[in-house]
Each structure stands twice: as structure tokens, then as C-alpha cells.
Design a protein around this motif. Sequence first.
Motif, PDB file in Angstrom:
ATOM      1  N   TRP A 322      37.777  -6.598   7.915  1.00 34.42           N
ATOM      2  CA  TRP A 322      38.402  -5.836   7.016  1.00 34.42           C
ATOM      3  C   TRP A 322      39.724  -5.169   7.044  1.00 34.42           C
ATOM      4  CZ3 TRP A 322      35.628  -8.449   3.660  1.00 34.42           C
ATOM      5  CH2 TRP A 322      34.395  -8.617   4.031  1.00 34.42           C
ATOM      6  N   PRO A 547      36.202  -5.311  -2.209  1.00 33.42           N
ATOM      7  CA  PRO A 547      36.390  -3.838  -1.881  1.00 33.42           C
ATOM      8  C   PRO A 547      36.131  -3.499  -0.374  1.00 33.42           C
ATOM      9  CG  PRO A 547      34.095  -4.915  -2.816  1.00 33.42           C
ATOM     10  CD  PRO A 547      34.943  -6.002  -2.649  1.00 33.42           C
ATOM     11  N   ARG A 548      35.889  -4.117   0.478  1.00 37.63           N
ATOM     12  CA  ARG A 548      36.018  -3.677   1.826  1.00 37.63           C
ATOM     13  C   ARG A 548      37.237  -3.780   2.562  1.00 37.63           C
ATOM     14  NH1 ARG A 548      30.706  -7.349   3.002  1.00 37.63           N
ATOM     15  NH2 ARG A 548      32.005  -8.787   1.541  1.00 37.63           N
ATOM     16  N   ASP A 550      40.189  -2.077   2.697  1.00 33.04           N
ATOM     17  CA  ASP A 550      40.770  -0.867   2.527  1.00 33.04           C
ATOM     18  C   ASP A 550      42.065  -0.743   1.971  1.00 33.04           C
ATOM     19  OD1 ASP A 550      38.456   1.222   3.364  1.00 33.04           O
ATOM     20  OD2 ASP A 550      38.751  -0.172   4.964  1.00 33.04           O
ATOM     21  N   ARG A 553      42.956  -1.476  -1.633  1.00 33.16           N
ATOM     22  CA  ARG A 553      42.050  -0.826  -2.724  1.00 33.16           C
ATOM     23  C   ARG A 553      42.944  -0.350  -3.949  1.00 33.16           C
ATOM     24  NH1 ARG A 553      39.259   2.086   0.335  1.00 33.16           N
ATOM     25  NH2 ARG A 553      37.672   0.718   0.384  1.00 33.16           N
ATOM     26  N   GLY A 554      42.559  -0.803  -4.996  1.00 28.38           N
ATOM     27  CA  GLY A 554      43.280  -0.249  -6.367  1.00 28.38           C
ATOM     28  C   GLY A 554      44.385  -1.215  -6.559  1.00 28.38           C
ATOM     29  N   ALA A 641      45.418   3.608 -10.910  1.00 27.61           N
ATOM     30  CA  ALA A 641      44.379   3.428  -9.759  1.00 27.61           C
ATOM     31  C   ALA A 641      44.692   4.483  -8.798  1.00 27.61           C
ATOM     32  CB  ALA A 641      44.080   2.203  -9.245  1.00 27.61           C
TER      33      ALA A 641
ATOM     34  N   ARG B 553      44.787   4.610  -1.266  1.00 30.98           N
ATOM     35  CA  ARG B 553      44.587   4.525  -2.611  1.00 30.98           C
ATOM     36  C   ARG B 553      43.103   4.546  -2.873  1.00 30.98           C
ATOM     37  NH1 ARG B 553      48.237   1.057  -3.468  1.00 30.98           N
ATOM     38  NH2 ARG B 553      49.706   2.669  -3.899  1.00 30.98           N
ATOM     39  N   ALA B 583      31.257  -0.521   6.024  1.00 27.80           N
ATOM     40  CA  ALA B 583      32.267  -0.691   5.117  1.00 27.80           C
ATOM     41  C   ALA B 583      31.920  -0.740   3.602  1.00 27.80           C
ATOM     42  CB  ALA B 583      32.841  -2.134   5.246  1.00 27.80           C
ATOM     43  N   ARG B 586      30.764   4.558   0.116  1.00 21.48           N
ATOM     44  CA  ARG B 586      31.681   5.412  -0.897  1.00 21.48           C
ATOM     45  C   ARG B 586      31.204   6.627  -0.920  1.00 21.48           C
ATOM     46  NH1 ARG B 586      33.514   1.479   0.498  1.00 21.48           N
ATOM     47  NH2 ARG B 586      34.217  -0.715  -0.854  1.00 21.48           N
ATOM     48  N   ARG B 633      35.394   7.449   9.229  1.00 18.81           N
ATOM     49  CA  ARG B 633      36.389   7.385   8.580  1.00 18.81           C
ATOM     50  C   ARG B 633      36.728   8.755   8.021  1.00 18.81           C
ATOM     51  NH1 ARG B 633      36.164   2.958   4.586  1.00 18.81           N
ATOM     52  NH2 ARG B 633      38.218   3.687   4.023  1.00 18.81           N
ATOM     53  N   PRO B 637      36.410   6.128   0.421  1.00 22.33           N
ATOM     54  CA  PRO B 637      36.863   5.745  -0.681  1.00 22.33           C
ATOM     55  C   PRO B 637      35.716   6.269  -1.904  1.00 22.33           C
ATOM     56  CG  PRO B 637      36.426   3.953   0.813  1.00 22.33           C
ATOM     57  CD  PRO B 637      36.096   5.285   1.667  1.00 22.33           C
TER      58      PRO B 637
END
Lengths: 641, 641
Positions: A322, A547-548, A550, A553-554, A641, B553, B583, B586, B633, B637
Motif C-alpha cells: 500500500w 482504501p488502503r 494512503d 485517499r479522497g 474530500a 488527505r 491498514a 480508521r 501512524r 484516516p
Amino acid sequence: MNMTRTTTTVHSVPVAPTMGALRPLGLDEVTITGGFWGRRQEVNGTATLAHIGGWLEREGWLANFDLAASGGLPEGRRGREFSDSEVYKYLEAIAWEIGRRGAAGEATDELEARFRSVVARVAAAQGPDGYLNTRFGRPGQPARWSELEWGHELYCLGHLFQAAVARARTRPDASDGLVDVARRAADLVCEVFGEGGIETICGHAEVEVGLAELGRALDAPRYLEQARLFIERHGRGTLRAIEWGRSYFQDDVAVRDAEVLRGHAVRANYLAAGAADVAVESGDDELLHALDRQWDTTVERRTYVTGGQGSHHQDEAFGEDWELPTDRAYSETCAGVASMMFSWRLLLAQGDPRHADLIERTLFNVVETSPSTSGTAFYYANTLHQRRPGAEVDADTVSRRAESSLRAPWFEVSCCPPNVARTFASLAAYVATADAAGVQLHQYAPASIRTTLGDGREVALEVATEYPRSGSVRVTVLTDAAEPWTLSLRVPAWASGARLTVLDAGGAVVSHSTAGPGAATVERAFAAGDVVELSLPVEPRYTAPDPRVDAVRGCLVVERGPEVFALESVDLAGTPLAASDFADLRVDPAAGLREDADGGVGATIVDERTDARAEVPLVRYHDWAERGPSQMRVWLPVVGA
Amino acid sequence: MNMTRTTTTVHSVPVAPTMGALRPLGLDEVTITGGFWGRRQEVNGTATLAHIGGWLEREGWLANFDLAASGGLPEGRRGREFSDSEVYKYLEAIAWEIGRRGAAGEATDELEARFRSVVARVAAAQGPDGYLNTRFGRPGQPARWSELEWGHELYCLGHLFQAAVARARTRPDASDGLVDVARRAADLVCEVFGEGGIETICGHAEVEVGLAELGRALDAPRYLEQARLFIERHGRGTLRAIEWGRSYFQDDVAVRDAEVLRGHAVRANYLAAGAADVAVESGDDELLHALDRQWDTTVERRTYVTGGQGSHHQDEAFGEDWELPTDRAYSETCAGVASMMFSWRLLLAQGDPRHADLIERTLFNVVETSPSTSGTAFYYANTLHQRRPGAEVDADTVSRRAESSLRAPWFEVSCCPPNVARTFASLAAYVATADAAGVQLHQYAPASIRTTLGDGREVALEVATEYPRSGSVRVTVLTDAAEPWTLSLRVPAWASGARLTVLDAGGAVVSHSTAGPGAATVERAFAAGDVVELSLPVEPRYTAPDPRVDAVRGCLVVERGPEVFALESVDLAGTPLAASDFADLRVDPAAGLREDADGGVGATIVDERTDARAEVPLVRYHDWAERGPSQMRVWLPVVGA
């Protein structure tokens, strides 16, 4: 592996497994007759080959062989330790290009003369015992095989072997001597590195895949066995540890025990390709399945939307799962070529269309991104996000790696240009395969195909398409068959709602069906004039990331067919966004995507600071940076986002 | 610059500008008496210094000086080309530590003996003309000044000069000879690199800031002038271009013309610090304002939430604006130290609390992150996202850079440990300043302060606080004043809703007010026993990133006071998320943040794949990786983003 095959005819293919699900069709069986790839092949065969030849002379990498023959080394040597390999890839590219052109002609004769002249210079540098390298082994040079971590001696020979294979399979009766040069070098490698010899590996995989194919081409099991030995020796830590760890050259874990590709992305893929060859030839299903698993994980977790691989600039390596930064995407062109090599071998062994999907993605969005339209400037690394317009590059200057500039004519490490050239020259060999039951089309281009099925029946096809501009692929059968056979057409994973229509010679619809991703097949006792038409939905689409990942994202990416699109700042001129800071731009997916008649795509872009908005044409990623310095991004942040 | 000052007394400070808004208070005026930083100083002065001394002996970097004196070079030399500098930083750290301890005692005597012994070994290696470097200039070594791009000769001397400054300002009457060694070396530098000499620069800035301060400390304008020459020579391209461009060593653009810090992050900040010194001493407002502008842009666009700087592993460099990858954050510890040096000089020149804000952020989240609690293992790079648990590091082994491991005892390039040590040993000098009108507190720690205002009045203060655990800072005035003076307390930018209370000696509230970010001031004819209490809101908070930072983001970071927090996988044990893929995790900001009595913080974490959720304690970023290998991290997210 689900079938065994004995190859009886020499076809012009880079890879000729003796076993596997599919038999590759060679340049003698498939000709790309035009279209997107036909144009690239023309440029490649003329401008790019001439360009590479010119730079090899100019930088003295060819002259190194002359100096070796005349005793002028090490003093006069120029270039890095692996510069010999660029000459070999150039030879391989010319060999395929000659094969591609088929019939002789003035231009081909010129290429043939050039080929022979370079081969003669290479051959003159070979030692009496078969040793061939301009950087090692002479007084004043490091001893042979003394720097296996970084010396690239075996790596260079791997490329020599691939060049010899290309020659043996395109001009089997040529008397230029390249095959003999390769054979003598390969024999020496087997003597020196065989059982009881130096039991280690080269720091840059490549000799494995070269030896394996040379073994197949020359029917020399000894070379295949040596390739197997090299594969098995990876992961034993026989190379000295380096700053980035032994994973850099895949000497950390045995190939069959690894879970994912890791370390230097080109090395990793060349090694995996060679390991696939060894697995197939030795019937080592465990190894093949390990490679297949690694491919799955690598594609899911360590591959860019472009097909690009390699997240690190520092060590040109894969990152962790990822870890796919866009602005620091390395995505080396050669890693794209190497990934194609790996995928192609798995496809031949197993027949799974997903491997052809990745090849297509990588071809359009990595390998095709590297060269300029003119074929004389290249990207070495392929970023997915250019934050500041890249610098112009002087057409006369050697670049480092063009990491933050426009395409460059040549590099100090210039592996990519000849790698691109040999790939495009041999591209027809990746279009189609055959098995006992029929023919499989994997890549779509206008093409003539004439081959023999496993049962001996002749089949001829004509493919007409404007792909990827259009999603319509029309295959006309040119031969009559008494018994049914199966035509298989790949439906890419992105193509939901594909349709398949069969028409007879009179134009009447025989059948009509929808086809899900995978392989769409028609089994029929085809008559000459029958047509199979595949209609792939190439409307532009938004694609969301896993979604993993990073880094994106968005964000969304715009694709159309197999092509990834990008927002390039030059396209903002004349819009209300002309004065916007590129970093403030967002895409508004609710506004949809516009497609013009030409296959061009426009998206609605918004400046989140000023609220200005405009419909902006996107650029095909492989075409970016063709209009001067500009900013660019593939993944577009979504409004809000 | 808004005032001119003639320094009359020698104070124990690393930086003593002769002009500027604020006069720094030295170790002779400020003592940190406990608390967070007091504990760190204790560990630093004992365990860390002993650790560094041991490794310098063990790796032979100290012995290189003995070999230089005995004629044993180059054969016996060990370490990289800049290893001399680690010895000088070690000397600087000991000098500050001796100054910090003040009164003699057994432990201090031991340190003093150690200091003198090392100085003697260094002095013995100095040439008759003042040249001092163990790597260059002898038969069999490269010639002096022949490899300015990579040789680090002047860089090493810059650290020598800073060590000599530390000694001159903490033990001005010492007869150990370090100051003389530095003076002779500095004289040689001026001869060789002065007007008409070799008109170039060192590939690693540092000599500028060292020469400038040595010039101040020894009242030697010649050294300041030489520093000015080096500053002015940057951007002229006198160094040979390297792979990463001349921006790597800031030889691309003149310092006064640059818009932002760029290239190697340590080099960039050392250079900026030296340029600030030159600007102040030469009254060069244009240069100072250019540096201020560069600081603004760098902090806005090229600085991590931790204060860390440097986005590239490859060249340890700043990236482009907004290029702040978390998993590939380099954020070198030394860049944090160097950034503090730059910010501190701007603060002294201009008095803007924002510079102290960045120092605090960097101290807590970069400089304090490097060393382990025990002070004997270090991070060189400070990632903000660890995707795979880092490897354990053997306490007996030299590491590369600990990029993907736990903290390491020592590095092949071991700039960071002694850089951390000298910073912590001199930390009291960053706590407070004075001007004609009063005293300014910039960093909060339990402390005793006794100084003289610009008008000659004596002022003494006692600071009591458990900061950052508590946001309460209680300053007791110990001296009576007939006329009003101003006590100024920094209110960090994150502290909205701070309150300031003034009480008289009897405990009665004199005034009560709220204070916005910046400086909260109390002007009063203070009487002994008066108390000023600042109450900073240190409740945990979510912070959103600038929308232009692509890498984060859809993420939030949790902060509490000046400390950044992180999610660390070891804290998932025993929760419903123990089996989750890191991963997939959230944060759910709607669930708020929990704070326990200890200042610990918990957040609600959700597994987006399984919908499992749990409140999980977060770890102070500077404390991460203290409990074995784990994932981590900083930016979390957000659910559904």
C-alpha cells in the motif's frame, strides 16, 4: 500447468516454453498492420533504433568492445559497469525489428548490415574461453566475478543471451555469429557457476531468464539447469549485505518462499520471469504457484494504477504493501518491461487473462509513457504527480534519470531506451496465442494472424480495430474449418457490459451475447468470411483507489479503455482556472465526464480556493509532458474530500 | 532589527548576536530544575554522553586523531569522511553539560577530565599551520580542499568552532587549548578561502554558522567576514554539479534570492542559520527578510506536523511544496536540530513567537523522538507511518540509518546522536530571553532564572510547571522592582483560550485575562512573591491537514499541547481490533477523544473491513517504538473518508 507440448517449429517469439496452457504466436505468425501500436512500431523501428545506435557510439559504449579487442582497456573505457548490456538490448531490438519487417528491402538490409557490424565488434571482444565483458578481468580492471553484488557481469550476459535468442528465432540461418558468441559465454557461465563452482548469484537478476531461453532456443538443457541453480541460490545470502538490505537483489528469501515481489523492482521482475521459465521447464508446480501468489499480492498492493511498479527513488525498489506515493512514484520504465515479461510467462503457463490485463495496462501507461511521440526522448522514472513544471532537457545532453524534467535523449544509466525498443519491436509476439482448441487474442491491434492449431489445422485471421480510441474489435476469419475451433478474446477487467457478435460471411448475425471480464469465446466451425466482433465499453470512467492506499485517499482517477488520463496544467490555459494554483484544483465527479469524437476526455475541475470551475480536457498519461514543462497529476482529489 | 546592543558580559549561550530584538539568556542565567526536559537532560548528561564517548572510541573515530599525531594515517583511519565532526559535537555537548552542572563535583570533574583528554588528542592532530582533519592532506590521502563537494573538511571545522564557542562561554578561563585550536584553524580558513583565495564553499554548510559564532565569541570580525563570504558564494555554482542538482548543497540560487529552503534539509538549515548570523551582524536587512520569507514558506509547505523537515530518503532533501509523504518521511533528526538553530536566530533577531512555536514543536516531536527513554539508542530518520513492524536492532551493532527498525545505538553516519546530545545539554539557553523592557519565556519547564535587564536591573524568577502534562505554568517573581517591567509568556498557536492570572505575594488576584496566541504580557512593578500564572488549554484535539498536502488527505492527527500522538499497533492488543489489519484502521472523530488523569489520550478506532471498534490509547509520538516492533501512524484516516 495443464498441457505438455513439444515445439516442432521455430517461431519468432521471445519466450517459447515447452509446456504450458498457451503457445505464443511469433512475429512470423502475427503482424501488427497499423493503428496505435503499428504507429509506435514504425517510429521505434526507424527513429528510436537510429537514436539508440547513435548514442551508443557517441558515448563510447560500443567502442568499449573495440578497445577490448585492441588491448585499449581499461584506459579508454567509458560508461557504467553495465554499459555492455545496452549494446545487447540494442542488438535484440534490431533482431526483432528485422524479424518484424519480414521481407528484405533496403531499410531492412541496412539494419541487417548494422546488426552484423555490431555483432562483429562484440565478438572480437570475447576471450578465448568465452568470457565477454569490457569492464572486468584485464590487467588494471577488477578480476572476473569479483564484484557480483554490483558488477553486473552475469546481468550483461543475460541480455546477450536474449539478443541471441531473438536472432536465432528470427534469422535461424544467419551466419553473423551472435548465437555462437552467446553459446560460448553460456558454456563458461555453466563451468564457472555450476555445481561445485562459485555457488552464488549476480546482484542483478537477468542471467536466469536469458539462460533459460537460450536453453530452449538451442535445445541446451545445461543452460536451463544453470538458470535453475541461480534461481534456487537466491535467498541464501551469498551476496554481501548492502545498505538497503539483501531484499534489494532478492537474496533475502528463497524465490519459492517469498510472499510478494520486493526490493529493486527491475531485478525482482526479471528474477520472477526467469523463475517462471525454470518452474515450467522443470515441472515445478510449487514454484509456479509461489510466483503466481507473489504476482497476485504485488498487483493488489504494490502496483500503481498505471501498472507501474517501484515506490522508492532511493533504491528503485518496491515499497511496503500500500505504499504507493504518487509524487515520488518511481515506476521505472524497465520495471514495466520486466513486469510484462513476468506476466507473459504466467499467462502462457496458466492462460489466466488477468495476466494479459496487467500487460495491457503496463504497455499503455508505463512502456508507452517512456518514449516521446518522436521516439527519441524517454522517461526513466514515471511519476504520477508533477508538482512543479519539469525542466526542459537539452537534446544533446546525457541526463541523470529525468526524475523532474521532460523526457531526455539519453541517461548515464540508459537501460530504459533499448528496453523500450526491444519490447516494441517484438510486440506482435504478445498479441495472440494458440492451443489445441483454437486461438486467443490478448492484445488488440490491427493485425494479420496466420498460424497452425495444436491439431495441425491452419487458421488465418484479420483483426481490424481502432482500439483504444474505439472499443470495437472486428476479427475476420480467412480460413474454412470443417470442425469447430475456438476463438477467444480477452475482455479486460474494466470492461463491464462488453458485447460479442458473430456474423457469417454474408453479414447475418449468427449470435449475439454479452461478455463479462475474462475470456469471451466463440466455438464454431468457422468459414472464411465469418466475423467475430467484440465491442468493449471504452467510455471514460472514474476509478476509486483501494482504501488502503494512503497516498490517494479522497482521489479518483479517470480512465478510458486501457488508458489512464491525467490533468496537465498546460490544458488550463484559457480557462477560468488559468491563474489557479495547481495544488488547489479538485475534480467534481458529479459533473460527469465529457467524451469527444476523438476519444478525448474532459472533466470538471474546480479551484477550491476561488470556486472557479471549468471543463478541462484531460491528457492521456502516456502523452503528458509533450507540450513543454507543465504540472500534472493522475489521481485527482475530489471536491470536498 | 529593532535594537542595537553591545554585549558586555559573557553568557553561556550558543548564539550571542550583537544586535537583535532579544538577548538570549545563558546556562549561567537559566537552569532547568526538573520536569520533562529536566529528566531528559539528566539522561543526556549521563547515559547519552557516556554512550557516545564509548562508540567514538570503539569505532576508532577518536583514535583517528591519535593516528594523525603519530603518523599512522591514512592506513589506520576508520569511519566516514566526516567522522571528525562527531568528536567535535561530542566535545560541544560535554562543554555545555559542564556549563549546565555549574558547580564542580565528582561527576563534573570526571567530565572535565574527559573533555581535556579528548581536546589534547584533537590538538595533537593539528598541523603547524592550523590545518585539522584526519582524512585529507597526508601522503596517501586526497589533497586538502580537493573534494569540497563531498569532503566535509570545512563542515568539520564548523563543528570544531561551535565546540570552542561552547567552551569559551562556559569555562572562559579554561586552559585546555580548544579555543586556540579553533582559532588557528579559523585563521587558516580565512587565509585559504578569503578574498583572492579559493573562492568556493563547502558542500555541507556548517562552517558559516561556526565561523560567525566564533567571531562573536572571540571578538574576531575576520571570522564573521569569512562567514559572510561563504554565505554570499552560495548559488554561484562553484561546486561541481551532482546527481541531485546543485540545490542539494544550496549552490543553485543565492541565499538572498531563494524563496524557500530546498535540497538537503540539514545543509539548508545550517546555511540559513549562518546566513541569519551574518545578516544580523552586518545589518543586512534584505538578507534577513529573505530568510524570514524562506522560513515562512518552508514551515507552511515543507514541514511535517511534527516539525520534521526533509521528504526524500534518496537525497535527505526537502521535496516540493506540499510533498510530505508520511511513510517515506525522512525528517532527519539533525534537520530538526538545524531547524531549531535557524528558528532561534530569527527569534532573537525579530522576537516573533512563531519561531519559538516551531522550536517547541520540533523539540517535542523530532529531537525528543530520536533518543530512546534510556538515551542510548536513536532514530536517524523519523517516519510518520510505519507500515510493517520495524526490526529489532542489536545493541552492539552499527546500523545504516535505522530507516525501518527500532532505534539503533550507532550509525555508520552517526551525526544524530551527538547532535541530540549537544542540543539537550544546552537546552536551558532556549528557554528565555531578555530585552530592555523585561523577560520573555519561550519554552516551558521548571526553571530558575536570574538575569539582568537591559537597563541593569536584576530580575529573578522561578518557573513551576508540569508542562506538557499540565498546561499550567506558574512564574514566581523573586525580586522587587521599583519600576514596572514586562514579563512575556509565549502562547502557542494551538492554544486558543489561554488564560493569564496575576497574583500578589499574598495570593490575591491582581488581574485575570484571556490570551490569544502570540505573547501574553504583564507589565508591572513586580514585587518578590508576585505570581504570574499562564493556563494553556492542553486538552487533546484533532488537527486537520492543509488540503494541499496530498499524502494525508482524509486524515486527522491527534495533538495534546505541543505533543503529537500516534496510533501504535502494540496498543491494539486485548481490544476487538487485535486481529485487524493495521491498514484497515480508521479513526472516528465523532466519538471524541478521551483524556486520562496522566495526560494520556485515547481515540475511537474502527476496522472498516469488520466494523469492529474500540477506544485505543494513543502513544506520544516521541515515545513510539519503545515497546518492541510495531506498526504506527501519526495521521489517522477518518472513517468513511
